[in-house]
Design a protein around this motif. Structure first.
Motif, mmCIF file in Angstrom:
data_model
loop_
_atom_site.group_PDB
_atom_site.id
_atom_site.type_symbol
_atom_site.label_atom_id
_atom_site.label_comp_id
_atom_site.label_asym_id
_atom_site.label_seq_id
_atom_site.Cartn_x
_atom_site.Cartn_y
_atom_site.Cartn_z
ATOM 1 N N GLY A 43 -12.594 5.953 -23.268
ATOM 2 C CA GLY A 43 -11.593 6.399 -22.319
ATOM 3 C C GLY A 43 -10.978 7.719 -22.732
ATOM 4 N N GLN A 44 -10.827 8.596 -21.762
ATOM 5 C CA GLN A 44 -10.257 9.913 -21.990
ATOM 6 C C GLN A 44 -8.913 10.030 -21.283
ATOM 7 O OE1 GLN A 44 -11.867 12.473 -23.971
ATOM 8 N NE2 GLN A 44 -12.897 10.562 -24.500
ATOM 9 N N VAL A 45 -7.952 10.596 -22.003
ATOM 10 C CA VAL A 45 -6.671 10.973 -21.413
ATOM 11 C C VAL A 45 -6.580 12.490 -21.465
ATOM 12 C CG1 VAL A 45 -5.518 8.785 -21.946
ATOM 13 C CG2 VAL A 45 -5.381 10.669 -23.581
ATOM 14 N N ALA A 46 -5.539 13.053 -20.911
ATOM 15 C CA ALA A 46 -5.429 14.498 -20.742
ATOM 16 C C ALA A 46 -5.000 15.208 -22.022
ATOM 17 C CB ALA A 46 -4.479 14.824 -19.603
ATOM 18 N N ILE A 47 -5.892 15.226 -22.994
ATOM 19 C CA ILE A 47 -5.656 15.960 -24.233
ATOM 20 C C ILE A 47 -6.497 17.222 -24.189
ATOM 21 C CG2 ILE A 47 -5.937 15.951 -26.742
ATOM 22 C CD1 ILE A 47 -5.380 12.927 -26.661
ATOM 23 N N ASP A 48 -5.858 18.360 -24.415
ATOM 24 C CA ASP A 48 -6.551 19.647 -24.434
ATOM 25 C C ASP A 48 -7.378 19.724 -25.711
ATOM 26 O OD1 ASP A 48 -7.280 22.337 -24.821
ATOM 27 O OD2 ASP A 48 -5.473 23.069 -23.841
ATOM 28 N N PRO A 49 -8.703 19.829 -25.597
ATOM 29 C CA PRO A 49 -9.533 19.841 -26.808
ATOM 30 C C PRO A 49 -9.302 21.056 -27.703
ATOM 31 C CG PRO A 49 -10.878 20.227 -24.860
ATOM 32 C CD PRO A 49 -9.506 19.895 -24.387
ATOM 33 N N SER A 50 -8.821 22.152 -27.139
ATOM 34 C CA SER A 50 -8.614 23.361 -27.951
ATOM 35 C C SER A 50 -7.367 23.276 -28.816
ATOM 36 C CB SER A 50 -8.559 24.611 -27.073
ATOM 37 O OG SER A 50 -7.456 24.559 -26.205
ATOM 38 N N THR A 51 -6.389 22.465 -28.386
ATOM 39 C CA THR A 51 -5.140 22.363 -29.147
ATOM 40 C C THR A 51 -4.904 20.969 -29.724
ATOM 41 O OG1 THR A 51 -3.825 21.721 -27.217
ATOM 42 C CG2 THR A 51 -4.038 24.100 -27.663
ATOM 43 N N GLY A 52 -5.533 19.969 -29.134
ATOM 44 C CA GLY A 52 -5.285 18.590 -29.539
ATOM 45 C C GLY A 52 -4.003 18.033 -28.965
ATOM 46 N N ASP A 53 -3.370 18.800 -28.082
ATOM 47 C CA ASP A 53 -2.101 18.383 -27.491
ATOM 48 C C ASP A 53 -2.308 17.715 -26.133
ATOM 49 O OD1 ASP A 53 -0.646 19.465 -29.622
ATOM 50 O OD2 ASP A 53 -0.465 21.419 -28.631
ATOM 51 N N PHE A 54 -1.497 16.715 -25.862
ATOM 52 C CA PHE A 54 -1.481 16.092 -24.551
ATOM 53 C C PHE A 54 -0.805 17.047 -23.589
ATOM 54 C CE2 PHE A 54 0.496 13.484 -21.279
ATOM 55 C CZ PHE A 54 -0.609 12.780 -20.826
ATOM 56 N N ILE A 55 -1.389 17.247 -22.413
ATOM 57 C CA ILE A 55 -0.770 18.165 -21.447
ATOM 58 C C ILE A 55 0.319 17.429 -20.675
ATOM 59 C CG2 ILE A 55 -2.845 19.587 -21.202
ATOM 60 C CD1 ILE A 55 -2.961 18.272 -18.277
ATOM 61 N N GLU A 56 1.385 18.106 -20.427
ATOM 62 C CA GLU A 56 2.457 17.576 -19.592
ATOM 63 C C GLU A 56 2.247 18.176 -18.212
ATOM 64 O OE1 GLU A 56 5.000 15.537 -20.608
ATOM 65 O OE2 GLU A 56 4.406 15.497 -22.704
ATOM 66 N N GLY A 57 2.119 17.342 -17.209
ATOM 67 C CA GLY A 57 1.900 17.860 -15.866
ATOM 68 C C GLY A 57 1.812 16.741 -14.861
ATOM 69 N N THR A 58 1.283 17.082 -13.703
ATOM 70 C CA THR A 58 1.136 16.106 -12.629
ATOM 71 C C THR A 58 -0.050 15.197 -12.924
ATOM 72 O OG1 THR A 58 -0.376 17.500 -11.360
ATOM 73 C CG2 THR A 58 2.004 17.823 -10.976
ATOM 74 N N VAL A 59 -0.158 14.120 -12.178
ATOM 75 C CA VAL A 59 -1.303 13.239 -12.336
ATOM 76 C C VAL A 59 -2.588 13.981 -11.974
ATOM 77 C CG1 VAL A 59 -1.231 12.186 -10.029
ATOM 78 C CG2 VAL A 59 -2.102 10.862 -11.998
ATOM 79 N N GLU A 60 -2.510 14.926 -11.050
ATOM 80 C CA GLU A 60 -3.680 15.741 -10.704
ATOM 81 C C GLU A 60 -4.106 16.606 -11.883
ATOM 82 O OE1 GLU A 60 -1.432 15.323 -6.702
ATOM 83 O OE2 GLU A 60 -0.877 15.639 -8.789
ATOM 84 N N ASP A 61 -3.127 17.201 -12.585
ATOM 85 C CA ASP A 61 -3.437 18.006 -13.778
ATOM 86 C C ASP A 61 -4.131 17.140 -14.821
ATOM 87 O OD1 ASP A 61 -2.116 20.222 -12.651
ATOM 88 O OD2 ASP A 61 -0.220 19.746 -13.666
ATOM 89 N N GLU A 62 -3.598 15.947 -15.021
ATOM 90 C CA GLU A 62 -4.189 15.034 -16.005
ATOM 91 C C GLU A 62 -5.606 14.640 -15.602
ATOM 92 O OE1 GLU A 62 -1.979 11.685 -17.477
ATOM 93 O OE2 GLU A 62 -0.064 12.758 -17.326
ATOM 94 N N ALA A 63 -5.796 14.238 -14.358
ATOM 95 C CA ALA A 63 -7.112 13.791 -13.899
ATOM 96 C C ALA A 63 -8.145 14.908 -14.003
ATOM 97 C CB ALA A 63 -7.020 13.273 -12.465
ATOM 98 N N THR A 64 -7.739 16.128 -13.706
ATOM 99 C CA THR A 64 -8.654 17.269 -13.804
ATOM 100 C C THR A 64 -9.116 17.468 -15.235
ATOM 101 O OG1 THR A 64 -7.646 18.331 -11.877
ATOM 102 C CG2 THR A 64 -8.877 19.751 -13.389
ATOM 103 N N LEU A 65 -8.201 17.404 -16.187
ATOM 104 C CA LEU A 65 -8.571 17.574 -17.595
ATOM 105 C C LEU A 65 -9.386 16.384 -18.089
ATOM 106 C CD1 LEU A 65 -8.572 19.215 -20.157
ATOM 107 C CD2 LEU A 65 -6.274 18.339 -20.667
ATOM 108 N N VAL A 66 -9.048 15.197 -17.663
ATOM 109 C CA VAL A 66 -9.825 14.010 -18.043
ATOM 110 C C VAL A 66 -11.278 14.172 -17.594
ATOM 111 C CG1 VAL A 66 -10.172 11.561 -17.526
ATOM 112 C CG2 VAL A 66 -7.900 12.387 -18.177
ATOM 113 N N MET A 67 -11.494 14.588 -16.357
ATOM 114 C CA MET A 67 -12.859 14.756 -15.853
ATOM 115 C C MET A 67 -13.577 15.880 -16.596
ATOM 116 S SD MET A 67 -13.078 12.223 -13.861
ATOM 117 C CE MET A 67 -14.719 12.473 -13.185
#
Length: 138
Positions: A43-67
């Protein structure tokens, strides 16, 4: 002691898939495991692979990064979303279903993978969405 030996898991047919283009695991698991031509992507959550940080944003922002993270793992294994046969979507609010479904759906074409979507009380990093997939080598 004998029972433990009988339950020992043979890892000789498991290949770990690892890429820097998706977030490093935040626990004792692999990004994905391939076994006998089947890829099991964690399972993937919205963690930016370049920083290792979880992104704070909308559910759309999260889903886009997850995909995007799922795509990177699939590509590292030599696969695409076209190889995905099963997906699981976890949401903390089922009211976000249509928003996530739109982003998820844009990555696939017919025949679509089998899937379930469930609402859960909480996800790692307090994410709003987590998605895992199973893919098969064609």
């Amino acid at each position: 002691m004998k029972l433990i030996k009988e339950l020992t898991f043979n890892t000789s047919y498991m290949k770990a898939i690892e890429t820097k283009n998706a977030p490093a695991p935040i626990g004792p698991y692999s990004q994905a495991i391939e076994s006998n031509g089947t890829l099991y992507v964690s399972g993937q959550v919205a963690i930016d692979p370049s920083t290792g940080d979880f992104i704070e944003g909308t559910v759309e922002d999260e889903a886009t990064l997850v995909m995007s993270n799922l795509r990177a793992i699939l590509e590292t294994a030599g696969m695409t979303f076209g190889n995905v046969v099963k997906a699981t979507i976890f949401l903390t609010d089922m009211n976000n279903f249509s928003k996530v479904n739109t982003i998820y759906g844009a990555c696939f074409s017919a025949p679509f993978p089998a899937r379930e979507t469930v609402q859960v009380s909480r996800l790692p990093k307090d994410a709003q969405v987590e998605i895992s997939v199973v893919a098969v080598r064609a």
